[in-house]
Design a protein around this motif. Structure first.
Motif, PDB file in Angstrom:
ATOM      1  N   ALA A 168      77.769  29.306  11.440  1.00  0.00           N
ATOM      2  CA  ALA A 168      78.475  28.135  12.239  1.00  0.00           C
ATOM      3  C   ALA A 168      79.884  28.489  12.137  1.00  0.00           C
ATOM      4  O   ALA A 168      80.603  28.301  13.279  1.00  0.00           O
ATOM      5  CB  ALA A 168      78.211  27.019  11.715  1.00  0.00           C
ATOM      6  N   GLY A 169      80.514  28.698  11.046  1.00  0.00           N
ATOM      7  CA  GLY A 169      81.971  28.646  10.945  1.00  0.00           C
ATOM      8  C   GLY A 169      82.241  30.164  11.697  1.00  0.00           C
ATOM      9  O   GLY A 169      83.555  30.101  12.408  1.00  0.00           O
ATOM     10  N   ARG A 170      81.693  31.265  11.510  1.00  0.00           N
ATOM     11  CA  ARG A 170      82.106  32.615  12.382  1.00  0.00           C
ATOM     12  C   ARG A 170      82.163  32.378  13.994  1.00  0.00           C
ATOM     13  O   ARG A 170      83.086  32.529  14.719  1.00  0.00           O
ATOM     14  CB  ARG A 170      80.934  33.498  12.110  1.00  0.00           C
ATOM     15  CG  ARG A 170      81.319  34.126  10.857  1.00  0.00           C
ATOM     16  CD  ARG A 170      82.079  35.469  11.020  1.00  0.00           C
ATOM     17  NE  ARG A 170      82.621  35.901   9.875  1.00  0.00           N
ATOM     18  CZ  ARG A 170      82.022  36.723   9.040  1.00  0.00           C
ATOM     19  NH1 ARG A 170      80.921  37.476   9.300  1.00  0.00           N
ATOM     20  NH2 ARG A 170      82.668  37.377   7.908  1.00  0.00           N
ATOM     21  N   PHE A 171      80.908  31.654  14.546  1.00  0.00           N
ATOM     22  CA  PHE A 171      81.094  31.427  15.810  1.00  0.00           C
ATOM     23  C   PHE A 171      82.211  30.291  16.217  1.00  0.00           C
ATOM     24  O   PHE A 171      82.718  30.364  17.233  1.00  0.00           O
ATOM     25  CB  PHE A 171      79.492  30.778  16.277  1.00  0.00           C
ATOM     26  CG  PHE A 171      78.533  31.786  16.422  1.00  0.00           C
ATOM     27  CD1 PHE A 171      78.597  32.814  17.441  1.00  0.00           C
ATOM     28  CD2 PHE A 171      77.765  32.299  15.376  1.00  0.00           C
ATOM     29  CE1 PHE A 171      77.737  33.808  17.581  1.00  0.00           C
ATOM     30  CE2 PHE A 171      76.743  33.104  15.528  1.00  0.00           C
ATOM     31  CZ  PHE A 171      76.923  34.032  16.576  1.00  0.00           C
ATOM     32  N   ALA A 172      82.233  29.186  15.611  1.00  0.00           N
ATOM     33  CA  ALA A 172      83.300  28.288  15.705  1.00  0.00           C
ATOM     34  C   ALA A 172      84.651  28.797  15.554  1.00  0.00           C
ATOM     35  O   ALA A 172      85.557  28.711  16.705  1.00  0.00           O
ATOM     36  CB  ALA A 172      83.153  27.178  14.795  1.00  0.00           C
ATOM     37  N   GLY A 173      85.042  29.791  14.635  1.00  0.00           N
ATOM     38  CA  GLY A 173      86.189  30.274  14.486  1.00  0.00           C
ATOM     39  C   GLY A 173      86.374  31.402  15.831  1.00  0.00           C
ATOM     40  O   GLY A 173      87.696  31.302  16.201  1.00  0.00           O
ATOM     41  N   THR A 174      85.500  32.070  16.373  1.00  0.00           N
ATOM     42  CA  THR A 174      85.715  32.839  17.505  1.00  0.00           C
ATOM     43  C   THR A 174      85.905  32.031  18.716  1.00  0.00           C
ATOM     44  O   THR A 174      86.835  32.459  19.497  1.00  0.00           O
ATOM     45  CB  THR A 174      84.389  33.666  17.756  1.00  0.00           C
ATOM     46  OG1 THR A 174      84.157  34.349  16.650  1.00  0.00           O
ATOM     47  CG2 THR A 174      84.447  34.569  19.001  1.00  0.00           C
ATOM     48  N   PHE A 175      85.459  30.763  18.857  1.00  0.00           N
ATOM     49  CA  PHE A 175      85.761  29.965  19.687  1.00  0.00           C
ATOM     50  C   PHE A 175      87.289  29.395  19.751  1.00  0.00           C
ATOM     51  O   PHE A 175      88.070  29.374  20.471  1.00  0.00           O
ATOM     52  CB  PHE A 175      84.766  28.698  19.886  1.00  0.00           C
ATOM     53  CG  PHE A 175      85.351  27.479  20.921  1.00  0.00           C
ATOM     54  CD1 PHE A 175      85.077  27.820  22.329  1.00  0.00           C
ATOM     55  CD2 PHE A 175      85.537  26.421  20.271  1.00  0.00           C
ATOM     56  CE1 PHE A 175      85.324  26.715  23.127  1.00  0.00           C
ATOM     57  CE2 PHE A 175      86.072  25.404  21.279  1.00  0.00           C
ATOM     58  CZ  PHE A 175      85.883  25.569  22.528  1.00  0.00           C
ATOM     59  N   PHE A 176      87.550  28.757  18.535  1.00  0.00           N
ATOM     60  CA  PHE A 176      88.871  28.263  18.335  1.00  0.00           C
ATOM     61  C   PHE A 176      90.020  29.246  18.577  1.00  0.00           C
ATOM     62  O   PHE A 176      90.961  28.809  18.679  1.00  0.00           O
ATOM     63  CB  PHE A 176      88.925  27.631  16.878  1.00  0.00           C
ATOM     64  CG  PHE A 176      88.083  26.540  16.475  1.00  0.00           C
ATOM     65  CD1 PHE A 176      87.710  25.669  17.506  1.00  0.00           C
ATOM     66  CD2 PHE A 176      87.504  26.342  15.201  1.00  0.00           C
ATOM     67  CE1 PHE A 176      87.064  24.552  17.219  1.00  0.00           C
ATOM     68  CE2 PHE A 176      86.614  25.198  14.969  1.00  0.00           C
ATOM     69  CZ  PHE A 176      86.593  24.506  16.036  1.00  0.00           C
ATOM     70  N   MET A 177      89.752  30.484  18.205  1.00  0.00           N
ATOM     71  CA  MET A 177      90.944  31.659  18.385  1.00  0.00           C
ATOM     72  C   MET A 177      91.338  31.716  19.733  1.00  0.00           C
ATOM     73  O   MET A 177      92.025  32.396  20.218  1.00  0.00           O
ATOM     74  CB  MET A 177      90.397  32.959  18.043  1.00  0.00           C
ATOM     75  CG  MET A 177      90.418  33.134  16.337  1.00  0.00           C
ATOM     76  SD  MET A 177      90.026  34.481  15.615  1.00  0.00           S
ATOM     77  CE  MET A 177      89.650  34.237  13.996  1.00  0.00           C
ATOM     78  N   LYS A 178      90.175  31.082  20.816  1.00  0.00           N
ATOM     79  CA  LYS A 178      90.915  30.942  22.218  1.00  0.00           C
ATOM     80  C   LYS A 178      92.069  30.245  22.293  1.00  0.00           C
ATOM     81  O   LYS A 178      92.929  30.162  23.388  1.00  0.00           O
ATOM     82  CB  LYS A 178      89.898  30.341  22.921  1.00  0.00           C
ATOM     83  CG  LYS A 178      88.538  31.498  23.156  1.00  0.00           C
ATOM     84  CD  LYS A 178      87.494  30.677  24.190  1.00  0.00           C
ATOM     85  CE  LYS A 178      86.461  31.723  24.247  1.00  0.00           C
ATOM     86  NZ  LYS A 178      85.143  31.237  25.066  1.00  0.00           N
TER      87      LYS A 178
END
Length: 412
Positions: A284-294
């Motif tokens: 979840a952290g990986r996918f959330a992090g990919t989103f937050f980096m936008k």
């Protein structure tokens, strides 16, 4: 970029496979500790065997790829990976701890080639401005393995039977020998299947045409170690990755032991918390992090996550009961983006030095070999595994500095 989609999918599959075998190690450590009656320090040699291979093989891996390309590095890595898995069968049959460590060293040698190739390859397969997001996406499938490996490993490797010293002393030598032999044998099936799958994947890669990406400097300069070391942000990335991998291995390798000690749960339940709890949080952290980096720059997100993990590590040290387990699950969430983000920030702007830079960052994975024994020694001396978590706490302080200042590229 259409022609890059299938190669990206194929390379992304490698992230899952090496993540899967890495995350069997936290199952192997308590399992082999029981099967061979090892101390915490002796059982930590599992991590040492794995991560020393990264240090020893990273430069040869970089050489192979500079001379023969990314595909050659991937193929050699898969062959070593598969061979090492198959060697678990004679290791279990002979019940020799040294052979287990040797098989793990060969597996990790293969993983070194795969990671040295796949990390920069995934980052370069597309627009430069989205390289960090792309690498985090690929690493998300590594995170999926964090969930599945402990669950599958816990089901098929861990027996759930833990005899006390008194119970062992009451057994006949033949009965004790049979018990230990049975414990050692449970690894054979899972590693045989994994080894065969990896060799099939090697065949698929062998018959698939992959685009070879050339990294060239604007001035036409050839890559060199001397020039690569002039990139200060690369040096800081090597340091940060050393401490990150050390922290991750410390947290995951002793997760089952600390859960059993702090929360008084058995090894099978602890392995489920490692898979369903820590593993799902990591994904979840990986996918959330990919989103937050936008919306948040990668270095800022890295620094924020490091601060949170400093706090959570402190909680894991001083708390008791399930709070300790939940704190470590939280560490998994906020640790998830660190490896790909450090890697991507470290190779930015390297040009012709990208493959050398990749090798150097992969070499720094030796932190996973050197820091867990220190943590284990602290745990053995103090007779409390929780005290050892001071090591991950210090690691996250170093990562905080990299995300705050060390990531900044300067003219080489």
């Amino acid at each position: 970029m259409k022609g890059l989609l299938f190669p990206f999918i194929l390379v992304t599959s490698l992230f899952f496979f090496w993540g899967f075998v890495h995350n069997l190690d936290p199952i192997l450590i308590p399992h082999l500790r029981k099967a061979f009656t090892l101390s915490f320090l002796q059982s930590s040699l599992v991590d040492s065997a794995v991560f020393i291979a990264y240090f020893a093989m990273a430069l040869p891996a970089g050489f192979v790829m500079r001379k023969y390309g990314y595909k050659s590095g991937i193929l050699l890595g898969l062959l070593l990976f598969g061979l090492g898995c198959l060697l678990f069968i004679p290791a279990a049959n002979t019940r020799a701890y040294a052979l287990f460590l040797g098989a793990l060293f060969i597996i990790a040698s293969g993983l070194t080639f795969l990671e040295t190739a796949a990390n920069p390859y995934a980052a370069l397969l597309g627009p430069k401005e989205s390289s960090t997001q792309r690498l985090n996406l690929a690493q998300s499938f590594n995170g999926l393995a964090v969930v599945l490996a402990p669950i599958i490993g816990g089901k098929f490797i861990l027996s759930g039977t833990n005899l006390t010293d008194a119970q062992k002393a009451a057994m006949t030598p033949q009965a004790l020998d049979a018990y230990l032999a049975g414990e050692a044998a449970t690894v054979k099936g899972p590693y045989l299947i994994l080894g065969l799958i990896i060799l099939v994947v090697a065949l698929i890669f062998a018959f698939t045409k992959l685009p070879e990406i050339k990294e060239e400097a604007e001035d036409g300069r050839e890559s060199s170690f001397a020039h690569a070391f002039r990139h200060k942000h690369l040096i800081w990335a090597v340091v940060a990755q050393f401490f990150y991998v050390g922290a991750q291995v410390c947290v995951t390798s002793f997760f089952i032991n600390i859960a059993m000690k702090a929360a008084h749960i058995d090894e099978k339940v602890a392995s489920e918390y490692l898979g369903y709890g820590y593993g799902i949080a990591f994904v979840a952290g990986r996918f959330a992090g990919t989103f937050f980096m936008k919306y948040i720059s990668p270095n800022k997100l890295l620094a924020i996550y490091a601060v949170i993990n400093i706090v959570l590590s402190a909680v894991a040290i001083v708390s008791s009961g399930m709070i300790t387990v939940y704190a470590l699950i939280g560490v998994g969430f906020f640790m998830s983006i660190m490896f790909p983000t450090i890697f991507s920030l470290g190779i930015q702007g390297l040009g012709a030095d990208t493959k050398i830079g990749s090798s150097l960052i992969i070499m720094s994975i030796v932190g996973g070999a050197l820091l867990p024994p220190i943590m284990a020694q602290i745990s053995d001396i103090t007779h409390n595994i929780q005290n050892g978590y001071i090591i991950p706490l210090v690691c996250f302080i170093v990562i905080l500095f990299f995300g705050w200042k060390g990531y900044r590229p300067a003219k080489a």
